[in-house]
Design an enzyme around this catalytic site. Structure first.
Site, PDB file in Angstrom:
ATOM      1  N   ARG A  22       0.856  -1.176   0.000  1.00 37.95           N
ATOM      2  CA  ARG A  22       0.000   0.000   0.000  1.00 37.95           C
ATOM      3  C   ARG A  22       0.901   1.238   0.000  1.00 37.95           C
ATOM      4  NH1 ARG A  22       2.345   2.046   3.747  1.00 37.95           N
ATOM      5  NH2 ARG A  22       0.813   3.684   3.741  1.00 37.95           N
ATOM      6  N   GLY A  23       0.244   2.423  -0.133  1.00 37.31           N
ATOM      7  CA  GLY A  23       1.008   3.652  -0.311  1.00 37.31           C
ATOM      8  C   GLY A  23       1.085   3.933  -1.802  1.00 37.31           C
ATOM      9  N   ALA A  24       0.774   5.186  -2.186  1.00 34.51           N
ATOM     10  CA  ALA A  24       0.571   5.491  -3.607  1.00 34.51           C
ATOM     11  C   ALA A  24       1.749   5.073  -4.510  1.00 34.51           C
ATOM     12  CB  ALA A  24       0.246   6.972  -3.772  1.00 34.51           C
TER      13      ALA A  24
ATOM     14  N   ARG B 100      -7.312  -0.435  -6.772  1.00 34.55           N
ATOM     15  CA  ARG B 100      -7.655   0.654  -5.836  1.00 34.55           C
ATOM     16  C   ARG B 100      -7.893   1.922  -6.657  1.00 34.55           C
ATOM     17  NH1 ARG B 100      -4.289   1.247  -0.417  1.00 34.55           N
ATOM     18  NH2 ARG B 100      -6.220   2.267   0.227  1.00 34.55           N
TER      19      ARG B 100
ATOM     20  N   GLN C  44      -1.959   2.842   9.973  1.00 34.72           N
ATOM     21  CA  GLN C  44      -0.685   2.911   9.227  1.00 34.72           C
ATOM     22  C   GLN C  44       0.411   3.590  10.056  1.00 34.72           C
ATOM     23  OE1 GLN C  44      -3.655   3.485   7.847  1.00 34.72           O
ATOM     24  NE2 GLN C  44      -3.716   2.964   5.690  1.00 34.72           N
TER      25      GLN C  44
ATOM     26  N   ASP D 160      -1.946  10.935  -2.245  1.00 32.02           N
ATOM     27  CA  ASP D 160      -2.362   9.872  -3.165  1.00 32.02           C
ATOM     28  C   ASP D 160      -2.693  10.431  -4.541  1.00 32.02           C
ATOM     29  OD1 ASP D 160      -2.929   8.726  -0.343  1.00 32.02           O
ATOM     30  OD2 ASP D 160      -2.773   7.044  -1.739  1.00 32.02           O
TER      31      ASP D 160
ATOM     32  N   ASN E 234      -5.365  12.592   0.352  1.00 24.51           N
ATOM     33  CA  ASN E 234      -4.431  11.776   1.147  1.00 24.51           C
ATOM     34  C   ASN E 234      -5.246  11.059   2.221  1.00 24.51           C
ATOM     35  OD1 ASN E 234      -1.688  10.924   1.736  1.00 24.51           O
ATOM     36  ND2 ASN E 234      -1.862  12.114   3.611  1.00 24.51           N
ATOM     37  N   LYS E 235      -4.582  10.274   3.030  1.00 25.93           N
ATOM     38  CA  LYS E 235      -5.244   9.444   4.042  1.00 25.93           C
ATOM     39  C   LYS E 235      -6.261  10.225   4.859  1.00 25.93           C
ATOM     40  CE  LYS E 235      -4.931   5.992   4.481  1.00 25.93           C
ATOM     41  NZ  LYS E 235      -5.949   5.112   3.839  1.00 25.93           N
TER      42      LYS E 235
HETATM   43  O1  MRU Z   1      -4.480   3.380   2.220  1.00 27.41           O
HETATM   44  P1  MRU Z   1      -2.998   3.565   2.073  1.00 27.41           P
HETATM   45  O2  MRU Z   1      -2.220   3.031   3.235  1.00 27.41           O
HETATM   46  O3  MRU Z   1      -2.501   3.051   0.747  1.00 27.41           O
HETATM   47  O4  MRU Z   1      -2.823   5.134   2.073  1.00 27.41           O
HETATM   48  C1  MRU Z   1      -1.547   5.681   2.005  1.00 27.41           C
HETATM   49  C2  MRU Z   1      -1.540   7.160   2.119  1.00 27.41           C
HETATM   50  O5  MRU Z   1      -2.558   7.805   2.227  1.00 27.41           O
HETATM   51  C3  MRU Z   1      -0.210   7.841   2.003  1.00 27.41           C
HETATM   52  O6  MRU Z   1      -0.182   8.997   2.774  1.00 27.41           O
HETATM   53  C4  MRU Z   1       0.032   8.212   0.531  1.00 27.41           C
HETATM   54  O7  MRU Z   1      -0.177   7.090  -0.290  1.00 27.41           O
HETATM   55  C5  MRU Z   1       1.367   8.739   0.308  1.00 27.41           C
HETATM   56  S1  MRU Z   1       2.583   7.450   0.456  1.00 27.41           S
HETATM   57  C6  MRU Z   1       4.083   8.084   0.041  1.00 27.41           C
END
Ligand code: MRU
Length: 351
Positions: free
Chosen positions: A54-56, A97, A199, A240, A250-251
């Site tokens: 996970r993470g963009a 996603r 996270q 994201d 973002n999250k």
């Molecule tokens: O749902 P996730 O864990 O994939 O969400 C991740 C985030 O929101 C991060 O802040 C974002 O992807 C930036 S990661 C460098």
């Protein structure tokens, strides 16, 4: 731990090995450190959807390797028709996603590589995926330095979610800025828990601990009081998807932190590679926000079986550009972002 880099960046979420794409299962951290090796594109799509990766940026990189695996499978089935057959694999990866634009950006890059190929596509596409992976690490190191230079004498910073090596090819975005800042001198780092998936509590503090970088975990609800007490001068988050006007998805909880930061005179930084900017999306309201299962909220602490209770679980939110003091990318820093200022990154080459 075999998947390591150097210096203060010792964790890797994903790596190509001879056997396939090796992933560190992020659903099991920090309790268990378990790796899996994926050899099919369907397996990669499933790992993204289930958030084992996970993470963009990490999602985009995984998808790029997924395209190489798909090409190997489809070419073995039919060396004439593989380009038609692979379309279903690309659709499945794209559907894994919805919010992180890096996924679609990576698929487009791989599609462009594919269009130039004749003959067996696997090795050229694998090389393209590795390039994309290496470029992400290099971008993070550059934006990390640019972001750290903005912090001046900030005594404390607050970050949200996990934006580190676990969320990227390596080094991290917001956490990359924090890594670079840490090299320049000690600062208090605060990390939110980041409910409901945790996270921050499960991943960020674990990742920082691997590199012996001290940090303080706070409940999401403690952020306002932390700011009120003057403990942080910057909030630093990843992204994201950044719309063309600077609005940033973002999250979930990022928007709340931006509102709180403005109220308390704390500055707010978004750190992201330019692969996270979606030039086709004009403003944040047009970004699709993923909703995940109610069970992520209605867990064992709560009334799971009560039929009159449900849960609303959007996992991202959008912070309007006017609440952002700086967007930091590998191509440069955009202060007080808006459509015009962000657009100037185009002129800096390669976006
Ligand atoms: O749902 P996730 O864990 O994939 O969400 C991740 C985030 O929101 C991060 O802040 C974002 O992807 C930036 S990661 C460098």
């Amino acid at each position: 731990m075999p998947m390591t880099s150097s210096g203060n960046d010792s964790v890797r979420a994903l790596e190509w090995s001879e056997a396939g794409l090796r992933l560190l299962d992020q659903r099991k951290l920090p309790g268990r450190i378990e790796y899996e090796t994926l050899t099919t594109s369907a397996g990669v799509a499933d790992a993204i959807a289930a958030m084992r990766v996970r993470g963009a940026p990490a999602i985009g990189i995984a998808a790029a390797y997924g395209v190489a695996l798909a090409a190997r499978e489809r070419y073995a089935e039919d060396s004439e028709q593989w380009k038609q057959r692979i379309e279903a694999d690309l659709r499945r990866l794209a559907a894994a996603r919805p919010t992180a634009v890096n996924l679609f950006w990576a698929l487009e890059r791989m599609r462009a590589e594919m269009s130039r190929l004749d003959g067996d596509p696997f090795l050229p596409l694998l090389a393209a995926a590795k390039r994309l992976h290496d470029e992400d690490i290099a971008a993070n190191r550059t934006l990390g330095e640019l972001g750290a230079a903005l912090l001046n004498d900030a005594a404390g910073v607050l970050t949200h979610c996990n934006t580190g090596s676990l969320a990227t090819g390596g080094y991290g975005t917001a956490l990359g800025v924090i890594r670079s800042a840490h090299k320049r001198g000690a600062r208090r780092i605060f990390a939110t828990e980041t409910r409901p998936w945790l996270q921050g509590a499960r991943l960020t503090v674990w990742e920082l601990a691997q590199d012996r970088i001290p940090a303080t975990l706070i409940a999401d609800a403690a952020a306002a009081y932390l700011m009120r007490r003057g403990r942080v001068q910057w909030v630093i988050v990843g992204a994201d998807r950044i719309a063309a006007n600077g609005d940033t998805a973002n999250k979930i909880g990022t928007y709340s932190l931006a509102v709180l930061a403005r109220h308390h005179g704390v500055r707010f930084m978004v750190a992201a590679p330019t692969s996270t900017i979606d030039w086709q999306t004009r403003r944040g309201d047009d970004i699709e926000i993923e909703s995940r299962a109610q069970s992520e909220l209605l867990n064992d602490y709560f009334l799971r079986d009560d039929s009159v209770i449900d849960a609303w679980n959007p996992v991202f939110d959008v912070t309007p550009a006017e609440l952002i003091d700086a967007i930091v990318t590998e191509k440069g820093v955009v202060l007080k972002p808006d459509a015009m200022r962000l657009r100037q990154l185009w002129g800096s080459g390669g976006v």
